[in-house]
Write an enzyme that holds these catalytic residues in place. Structure first.
Site, PDB file in Angstrom:
ATOM      1  N   ASN A  13      -9.772   4.146   6.728  1.00 32.77           N
ATOM      2  CA  ASN A  13     -10.064   2.879   5.724  1.00 32.77           C
ATOM      3  C   ASN A  13      -9.497   1.577   6.244  1.00 32.77           C
ATOM      4  O   ASN A  13      -8.577   1.320   6.307  1.00 32.77           O
ATOM      5  CB  ASN A  13      -9.313   3.370   4.211  1.00 32.77           C
ATOM      6  N   LYS A  20      -5.990   1.864   7.538  1.00 29.44           N
ATOM      7  CA  LYS A  20      -5.169   3.112   6.738  1.00 29.44           C
ATOM      8  C   LYS A  20      -5.810   4.405   7.432  1.00 29.44           C
ATOM      9  O   LYS A  20      -7.153   4.361   7.542  1.00 29.44           O
ATOM     10  CB  LYS A  20      -5.087   3.237   5.434  1.00 29.44           C
ATOM     11  N   ARG A  94     -14.300   5.054   4.909  1.00 31.18           N
ATOM     12  CA  ARG A  94     -14.680   4.729   3.421  1.00 31.18           C
ATOM     13  C   ARG A  94     -15.344   3.287   3.852  1.00 31.18           C
ATOM     14  O   ARG A  94     -15.112   2.448   4.394  1.00 31.18           O
ATOM     15  CB  ARG A  94     -13.363   4.473   2.916  1.00 31.18           C
ATOM     16  N   HIS A 183     -14.771   2.889  -6.603  1.00 32.54           N
ATOM     17  CA  HIS A 183     -13.975   3.814  -6.823  1.00 32.54           C
ATOM     18  C   HIS A 183     -14.696   5.419  -7.219  1.00 32.54           C
ATOM     19  O   HIS A 183     -14.031   6.245  -7.671  1.00 32.54           O
ATOM     20  CB  HIS A 183     -13.108   3.725  -8.000  1.00 32.54           C
ATOM     21  N   HIS A 211      -9.039   5.154 -13.393  1.00 29.46           N
ATOM     22  CA  HIS A 211      -8.576   5.026 -12.124  1.00 29.46           C
ATOM     23  C   HIS A 211      -7.972   3.612 -12.184  1.00 29.46           C
ATOM     24  O   HIS A 211      -8.335   2.719 -12.138  1.00 29.46           O
ATOM     25  CB  HIS A 211      -9.546   4.831 -10.989  1.00 29.46           C
ATOM     26  N   LEU A 212      -6.477   3.735 -12.349  1.00 29.97           N
ATOM     27  CA  LEU A 212      -5.587   2.657 -12.845  1.00 29.97           C
ATOM     28  C   LEU A 212      -4.600   2.101 -11.204  1.00 29.97           C
ATOM     29  O   LEU A 212      -3.558   3.002 -11.196  1.00 29.97           O
ATOM     30  CB  LEU A 212      -4.772   2.600 -13.912  1.00 29.97           C
ATOM     31  N   GLY A 213      -5.099   1.390 -10.585  1.00 27.09           N
ATOM     32  CA  GLY A 213      -4.203   0.746  -9.600  1.00 27.09           C
ATOM     33  C   GLY A 213      -4.302  -0.834  -9.424  1.00 27.09           C
ATOM     34  O   GLY A 213      -4.474  -1.232 -10.386  1.00 27.09           O
ATOM     35  N   ASN A 214      -4.315  -1.306  -8.288  1.00 23.37           N
ATOM     36  CA  ASN A 214      -4.365  -2.632  -8.056  1.00 23.37           C
ATOM     37  C   ASN A 214      -5.561  -3.017  -8.462  1.00 23.37           C
ATOM     38  O   ASN A 214      -5.929  -4.127  -8.894  1.00 23.37           O
ATOM     39  CB  ASN A 214      -3.824  -3.249  -6.614  1.00 23.37           C
ATOM     40  N   ARG A 244      -7.835  -9.436 -10.214  1.00 23.73           N
ATOM     41  CA  ARG A 244      -9.084  -9.493 -10.428  1.00 23.73           C
ATOM     42  C   ARG A 244      -8.866  -9.683 -11.939  1.00 23.73           C
ATOM     43  O   ARG A 244      -8.258  -8.728 -12.615  1.00 23.73           O
ATOM     44  CB  ARG A 244      -9.845  -8.623  -9.924  1.00 23.73           C
ATOM     45  N   ARG A 287       5.056  -2.447 -11.193  1.00 27.79           N
ATOM     46  CA  ARG A 287       6.505  -2.269 -11.418  1.00 27.79           C
ATOM     47  C   ARG A 287       7.220  -3.702 -11.400  1.00 27.79           C
ATOM     48  O   ARG A 287       8.083  -3.421 -12.345  1.00 27.79           O
ATOM     49  CB  ARG A 287       6.888  -1.467 -10.004  1.00 27.79           C
ATOM     50  N   VAL A 334      -0.871   3.200 -10.515  1.00 25.38           N
ATOM     51  CA  VAL A 334      -0.312   3.222 -12.027  1.00 25.38           C
ATOM     52  C   VAL A 334      -0.515   4.278 -13.025  1.00 25.38           C
ATOM     53  O   VAL A 334       0.149   4.679 -13.673  1.00 25.38           O
ATOM     54  CB  VAL A 334      -1.069   1.809 -12.667  1.00 25.38           C
ATOM     55  N   GLY A 335      -2.145   4.706 -13.035  1.00 20.29           N
ATOM     56  CA  GLY A 335      -2.243   5.720 -13.796  1.00 20.29           C
ATOM     57  C   GLY A 335      -1.715   7.064 -13.822  1.00 20.29           C
ATOM     58  O   GLY A 335      -1.108   7.787 -14.714  1.00 20.29           O
ATOM     59  N   GLU A 387      -8.761  10.404  -2.400  1.00 18.64           N
ATOM     60  CA  GLU A 387     -10.051   9.856  -1.704  1.00 18.64           C
ATOM     61  C   GLU A 387     -10.243  10.406  -0.278  1.00 18.64           C
ATOM     62  O   GLU A 387     -11.449  10.649   0.234  1.00 18.64           O
ATOM     63  CB  GLU A 387     -10.219   8.551  -1.878  1.00 18.64           C
TER      64      GLU A 387
END
Length: 403
Positions: A13, A20, A94, A183, A211-214, A244, A287, A334-335, A387
């Site tokens: 990625n 990554k 990706r 996503h 799908h809850l992240g940054n 965003r 957090r 987050v999710g 993923e």
């Protein structure tokens, strides 16, 4: 190598300043090595790698993505995984935007590379970085098949009513303007895992996946295929995210041009890097947002309320769009890890058959699990996304199906 070459896939990625990676067995899901190169092109970068219970950290200046990947391969070799000398059967990449061109995992050649480059106008923050990783790996591992897996692919066949923007149709056609969604690799993987957990075929289920992240998105999935999603032409549309804004009145853009004299690059930076939670509360880490709320920070409280409001708005829309819902699923950073958010998103919905078991919701459990009462009509689940595993499996399948 600890495993035969045909068993392992290297998943890459490649971001604008990071790479990554995971070396994994796509059949079992076993991760042999994981790591990340950070701060490419900056004064001091480095690599952190986890392999066989050991962690290696190294600081150095990393000029570009090719230098970063050389460092990855050297670090893998030092851990006993020499990918340069034939240690993998494929490399899965990706790629964020596939446009109208790519809607399935694709074996990479010069024609594919050129097409990904042409699509950079649709994802200027992502596709060029993805491509830098692809081209570097092609040079460093010339004999290894490379496979591109596209974030937009799962949403390629959205219904026309869902993917069409109500602007001049000729302009939309000329410039590829439609809802593409993102996503997709995560939503596809999680929807399949949800069906497994419920012991039902994907074709039997209506699901709403958050799908809850940054970055954050939601998808309405009917019978294993998406019928709507929140992200659009770009990853800016939809839910509130770390930096965003998600949905906003498009008239804000010309308003800022006329009244604040912002140019297109300043507006692009505002919407991609200085909006969302960061714009409202000064932080994009959930957090840290909760720590501010605990300290009585009113801006942070408002940011949280706006975030929850937007998620609930799409939950309601997708409930109606699907007609009936079998499962609501939370995934990503987050999710998966924020029980308070899950409870707030689904509060007061018992009349719709939606409820949460407080003990199950707050349990210290990182596995895929149901968090609604066993007799609740709608199953609420937390399903960790993977993923990388989805990309590894797709890459291996493409290689296996080559003529």
């Amino acid at each position: 190598m600890s495993k035969a070459a045909e068993d392992l896939v290297l998943v890459i990625n490649s971001g604008s300043s990071s790479i990554k990676y995971q070396l994994m067995d796509p059949e079992s899901g076993m991760v042999a090595v994981s790591g990340a190169v950070e701060r490419i092109g900056e004064d001091e970068g480095g690599i952190e790698q986890h392999a066989d219970g050991e962690t290696v950290r190294q600081r150095s200046t990393i000029a570009d993505h090719q230098a970063g990947l050389r460092l990855v391969f050297d670090t893998l070799t030092a851990a006993g995984y020499d990918v340069v000398r034939g240690g993998v059967c494929a490399v899965g990449h990706r790629v964020v935007h596939g446009g109208e061109v790519f809607y399935r995992p694709t074996l990479i050649d010069d024609t594919v590379i050129a097409a990904i480059r042409e699509l950079a106008s649709l994802a200027p923050l992502h596709n060029p970085a993805n491509l830098a990783g692809i081209e570097s790996v092609c040079e460093l591992l010339p004999g290894v098949p490379q496979v591109a897996v596209f974030d937009t692919a799962f949403f390629h066949s959205l219904p026309a009513a869902a993917k069409t923007y109500a602007i001049d149709a000729k302009i939309a056609a000329a410039y590829g303007i439609r809802k593409y969604g993102f996503h997709g690799t995560s939503h596809e993987y999680v929807s399949g895992r949800t069906a497994e957990l419920l012991g039902r075929a994907p074709a039997e289920l209506n699901q709403i996946i958050f799908h809850l992240g940054n970055g954050a998105s939601a998808a309405a999935v009917r019978g294993g295929r998406p019928i709507d999603t929140t992200m659009g032409l770009t990853p800016l549309e939809g839910l509130v995210m770390g930096s965003r804004p998600g949905d906003l009145d498009p008239g804000i853009v010309p308003h800022l041009v006329r009244t604040a004299q912002l140019d297109i690059d300043q507006i692009d930076n505002l919407l991609n890097r200085d909006s969302g939670l960061k714009g409202l509360a000064g932080v994009n880490d959930f957090r840290e947002l909760q720590r501010l709320i605990a300290g009585g920070d009113q801006a942070a409280e408002l940011a949280y309320d706006v975030y929850v409001h937007r998620v609930r708005r799409y939950l309601g829309a997708y409930l109606i769009e699907l007609g009936a819902v079998d499962a609501i699923v939370f995934t990503a950073g987050v999710g998966e890890n924020n029980p308070q958010l899950r409870a707030d998103v689904l509060a007061g919905l018992t009349r719709f058959g939606i409820d949460i078991d407080p003990a199950a919701n707050t349990a210290k459990d990182r596995s895929a699990r149901r968090i609604s009462p066993a007799d609740a009509p709608v199953a609420v689940l937390v399903v960790p996304t993977d993923e990388e595993l989805a990309i590894a499996r797709a890459a291996r399948q493409v290689v296996a199906e080559r003529p």
